[in-house]
Design a protein around this motif. Structure first.
Motif, PDB file in Angstrom:
ATOM      1  N   MET A   1      25.943  98.081-136.676  1.00 38.39           N
ATOM      2  CA  MET A   1      25.220  97.112-135.699  1.00 38.39           C
ATOM      3  C   MET A   1      24.400  97.823-134.885  1.00 38.39           C
ATOM      4  SD  MET A   1      27.504  94.935-132.940  1.00 38.39           S
ATOM      5  CE  MET A   1      26.600  93.750-132.034  1.00 38.39           C
ATOM      6  N   SER A   2      23.296  97.227-134.660  1.00 42.35           N
ATOM      7  CA  SER A   2      22.325  97.620-133.637  1.00 42.35           C
ATOM      8  C   SER A   2      22.139  96.700-132.487  1.00 42.35           C
ATOM      9  CB  SER A   2      20.803  97.807-134.614  1.00 42.35           C
ATOM     10  OG  SER A   2      20.561  96.489-134.880  1.00 42.35           O
ATOM     11  N   GLU A   3      21.668  97.486-131.519  1.00 40.19           N
ATOM     12  CA  GLU A   3      21.316  96.592-130.090  1.00 40.19           C
ATOM     13  C   GLU A   3      20.027  95.977-130.571  1.00 40.19           C
ATOM     14  OE1 GLU A   3      23.111  96.219-127.644  1.00 40.19           O
ATOM     15  OE2 GLU A   3      24.631  97.932-127.674  1.00 40.19           O
ATOM     16  N   LYS A   4      19.749  94.808-130.195  1.00 42.27           N
ATOM     17  CA  LYS A   4      18.736  93.821-130.002  1.00 42.27           C
ATOM     18  C   LYS A   4      17.928  94.017-128.913  1.00 42.27           C
ATOM     19  CE  LYS A   4      16.591  89.639-131.603  1.00 42.27           C
ATOM     20  NZ  LYS A   4      17.040  88.137-131.606  1.00 42.27           N
ATOM     21  N   LEU A   5      16.752  94.448-128.985  1.00 41.99           N
ATOM     22  CA  LEU A   5      15.809  94.812-127.692  1.00 41.99           C
ATOM     23  C   LEU A   5      14.266  93.944-128.123  1.00 41.99           C
ATOM     24  CD1 LEU A   5      15.423  96.283-125.020  1.00 41.99           C
ATOM     25  CD2 LEU A   5      14.395  98.179-126.434  1.00 41.99           C
ATOM     26  N   THR A   6      14.090  93.115-127.359  1.00 37.45           N
ATOM     27  CA  THR A   6      12.840  92.598-127.441  1.00 37.45           C
ATOM     28  C   THR A   6      11.963  92.632-126.201  1.00 37.45           C
ATOM     29  OG1 THR A   6      13.724  90.330-126.236  1.00 37.45           O
ATOM     30  CG2 THR A   6      14.061  90.791-128.801  1.00 37.45           C
ATOM     31  N   THR A   7      12.592  93.053-125.137  1.00 37.22           N
ATOM     32  CA  THR A   7      11.442  92.940-123.934  1.00 37.22           C
ATOM     33  C   THR A   7      11.745  94.204-123.028  1.00 37.22           C
ATOM     34  OG1 THR A   7      11.886  90.601-123.954  1.00 37.22           O
ATOM     35  CG2 THR A   7      10.712  91.746-121.824  1.00 37.22           C
ATOM     36  N   ILE A   8      10.571  94.858-122.659  1.00 36.07           N
ATOM     37  CA  ILE A   8      10.973  96.295-121.595  1.00 36.07           C
ATOM     38  C   ILE A   8      10.259  95.972-120.637  1.00 36.07           C
ATOM     39  CG2 ILE A   8      10.588  98.562-121.663  1.00 36.07           C
ATOM     40  CD1 ILE A   8      10.446  98.688-124.699  1.00 36.07           C
ATOM     41  N   GLY A   9      10.624  96.156-119.519  1.00 37.16           N
ATOM     42  CA  GLY A   9      10.114  96.124-118.153  1.00 37.16           C
ATOM     43  C   GLY A   9      10.033  97.548-117.721  1.00 37.16           C
ATOM     44  N   PHE A  10       8.685  97.743-116.964  1.00 36.42           N
ATOM     45  CA  PHE A  10       8.275  98.978-116.356  1.00 36.42           C
ATOM     46  C   PHE A  10       8.002  98.628-114.805  1.00 36.42           C
ATOM     47  CE2 PHE A  10       7.283  99.292-120.954  1.00 36.42           C
ATOM     48  CZ  PHE A  10       7.712 100.600-121.409  1.00 36.42           C
ATOM     49  N   ASP A  11       8.637  99.958-113.936  1.00 36.21           N
ATOM     50  CA  ASP A  11       8.237  99.841-112.712  1.00 36.21           C
ATOM     51  C   ASP A  11       6.717 100.586-112.735  1.00 36.21           C
ATOM     52  OD1 ASP A  11       8.277 100.071-109.793  1.00 36.21           O
ATOM     53  OD2 ASP A  11       8.720 102.166-110.368  1.00 36.21           O
ATOM     54  N   ALA A  12       6.164 100.376-111.499  1.00 36.81           N
ATOM     55  CA  ALA A  12       4.777 100.939-111.516  1.00 36.81           C
ATOM     56  C   ALA A  12       4.802 102.137-110.790  1.00 36.81           C
ATOM     57  CB  ALA A  12       4.013  99.950-110.967  1.00 36.81           C
ATOM     58  N   ASP A  13       4.817 102.087-109.551  1.00 36.18           N
ATOM     59  CA  ASP A  13       4.732 103.330-108.565  1.00 36.18           C
ATOM     60  C   ASP A  13       5.619 104.451-108.938  1.00 36.18           C
ATOM     61  OD1 ASP A  13       2.609 102.134-107.227  1.00 36.18           O
ATOM     62  OD2 ASP A  13       3.922 101.390-105.746  1.00 36.18           O
ATOM     63  N   ASP A  14       4.988 105.512-109.235  1.00 34.17           N
ATOM     64  CA  ASP A  14       5.787 106.826-109.684  1.00 34.17           C
ATOM     65  C   ASP A  14       6.509 106.692-111.048  1.00 34.17           C
ATOM     66  OD1 ASP A  14       4.970 108.569-107.192  1.00 34.17           O
ATOM     67  OD2 ASP A  14       6.355 107.293-106.165  1.00 34.17           O
ATOM     68  N   THR A  15       6.501 105.684-111.451  1.00 33.03           N
ATOM     69  CA  THR A  15       6.836 105.561-113.150  1.00 33.03           C
ATOM     70  C   THR A  15       5.572 105.591-113.915  1.00 33.03           C
ATOM     71  OG1 THR A  15       8.561 104.233-112.415  1.00 33.03           O
ATOM     72  CG2 THR A  15       7.932 103.905-114.633  1.00 33.03           C
TER      73      THR A  15
ATOM     74  N   TRP B   1       2.237 105.575-112.453  1.00 32.96           N
ATOM     75  CA  TRP B   1       1.254 106.633-111.813  1.00 32.96           C
ATOM     76  C   TRP B   1       1.711 107.064-110.503  1.00 32.96           C
ATOM     77  CZ3 TRP B   1      -0.414 101.282-112.753  1.00 32.96           C
ATOM     78  CH2 TRP B   1      -0.055 100.337-111.994  1.00 32.96           C
ATOM     79  N   GLN B   2       0.859 108.081-110.005  1.00 33.81           N
ATOM     80  CA  GLN B   2       1.469 108.844-108.919  1.00 33.81           C
ATOM     81  C   GLN B   2       1.380 107.763-107.497  1.00 33.81           C
ATOM     82  OE1 GLN B   2       2.787 111.527-108.685  1.00 33.81           O
ATOM     83  NE2 GLN B   2       1.957 113.166-109.963  1.00 33.81           N
ATOM     84  N   ASN B   3       2.425 107.773-106.636  1.00 34.21           N
ATOM     85  CA  ASN B   3       2.351 106.965-105.450  1.00 34.21           C
ATOM     86  C   ASN B   3       2.911 107.814-104.151  1.00 34.21           C
ATOM     87  OD1 ASN B   3       1.926 104.129-104.335  1.00 34.21           O
ATOM     88  ND2 ASN B   3       4.254 104.499-104.005  1.00 34.21           N
TER      89      ASN B   3
ATOM     90  N   PRO C   1      13.094 110.247-114.205  1.00 32.26           N
ATOM     91  CA  PRO C   1      13.083 110.786-112.702  1.00 32.26           C
ATOM     92  C   PRO C   1      11.655 111.206-112.314  1.00 32.26           C
ATOM     93  CG  PRO C   1      14.017 112.206-114.208  1.00 32.26           C
ATOM     94  CD  PRO C   1      13.989 110.921-115.000  1.00 32.26           C
ATOM     95  N   HIS C   2      11.442 111.191-110.935  1.00 30.44           N
ATOM     96  CA  HIS C   2      10.120 111.576-110.562  1.00 30.44           C
ATOM     97  C   HIS C   2      10.481 112.571-109.272  1.00 30.44           C
ATOM     98  CE1 HIS C   2       6.459 111.731-108.081  1.00 30.44           C
ATOM     99  NE2 HIS C   2       5.817 111.578-109.218  1.00 30.44           N
ATOM    100  N   ASP C   3       9.740 113.535-109.017  1.00 32.60           N
ATOM    101  CA  ASP C   3      10.186 114.680-108.054  1.00 32.60           C
ATOM    102  C   ASP C   3      10.153 114.168-106.562  1.00 32.60           C
ATOM    103  OD1 ASP C   3      10.592 116.602-110.024  1.00 32.60           O
ATOM    104  OD2 ASP C   3       8.943 117.541-109.905  1.00 32.60           O
TER     105      ASP C   3
END
Length: 237
Positions: free
Chosen positions: A1-15, A17-19, A197-199
């Motif tokens: 059995m596999s996991e169903k993945l249709t949608t990926i959300g992304f943070d912006a700042d420090d994910t 680009w640098q912020n 992670p971001h330092d």
């Protein structure tokens, strides 16, 4: 059995680009401006307290940070802060708003690799105009199917976003550098939460990793994300 993945959300700042580095540079300048009135550690504590206190009023972002610096300057000088210092604080904030976008390593190639197979949603909090500016300058805008600029990130935020732009949180993943804002509430909504992670992540965003959560994952950097997704979604006997 596999996991169903249709949608990926992304943070912006420090994910994506640098912020945070620009906040820290400005805070260092703030300490220099107020050096005659408060020791650096004490000033940092007072500024952090002001930021936490003001989140409900100003939200996240540069404008709220500048207002918190001004408020702190007034407090630590017993309302004697020179107008020239206030002017320099405002100018420092304006400089932050003009700073060019610096993408983090592997971001562009990874987003481009995932875009054909998944619905990609940018979910970020902060000032609307500033976040729109950064996304436009990043060159990534056309790769996202939707953008959500929110005042805060809660389980409800993610449940709503993934229902609106995908097939629900159960078939979604949120990727970000903040355990507190990106990972834990997404998991609580029923999605996968992937920690990159971001330092220089702000202390306001610190939280204990949810190690026991079955949908928690961590990667060293963005380049490891496609391999992680492949492993999660590949059929298993």
């Amino acid at each position: 059995m596999s996991e169903k993945l249709t949608t990926i959300g992304f943070d912006a700042d420090d994910t994506l680009w640098q912020n945070e580095q620009f906040f820290q540079m400005t805070q260092q300048r703030f300490g220099e401006l107020l050096a005659d009135y408060a020791a650096p550690d004490h000033l940092s504590e007072r500024l952090l307290a002001a930021e936490r206190r003001n989140l409900g009023h100003y939200g996240f972002g540069i404008k709220g940070f500048v207002l918190s610096m001004i408020e702190t300057a007034i407090e630590v000088t017993d309302e004697r802060v020179p107008a020239s210092v206030i002017r320099q604080i405002v100018e420092a904030g304006q400089e932050m708003l003009r700073h060019p976008i610096e993408l983090l390593p592997h971001v562009e190639t990874t987003i481009a690799a995932l875009a054909p197979d998944f619905t990609l949603v940018l979910i970020t909090k902060g000032d609307l105009l500033d976040q729109e500016r950064k996304l436009a300058q990043s060159g990534l805008g056309e790769m996202f199917d939707a953008v959500e600029i929110v005042s805060d990130k809660t389980p409800t935020t993610y449940a709503t976003a993934f229902a609106r732009h995908g097939s629900g949180a159960g078939e979604a993943m949120m990727v970000g550098n903040s355990l507190k804002s990106d990972v834990i509430p997404a998991i609580d909504a029923g999605a996968w939460g992937v920690y990159v992670p971001h330092d220089l992540t702000s202390v306001i965003e610190h939280a204990t990793p949810p190690e026991t959560a079955s949908r928690f994952r961590a990667v060293d950097d963005f380049s490891a994300l496609p391999v992680l997704i492949e492993r999660l979604t590949e059929p298993r006997g």
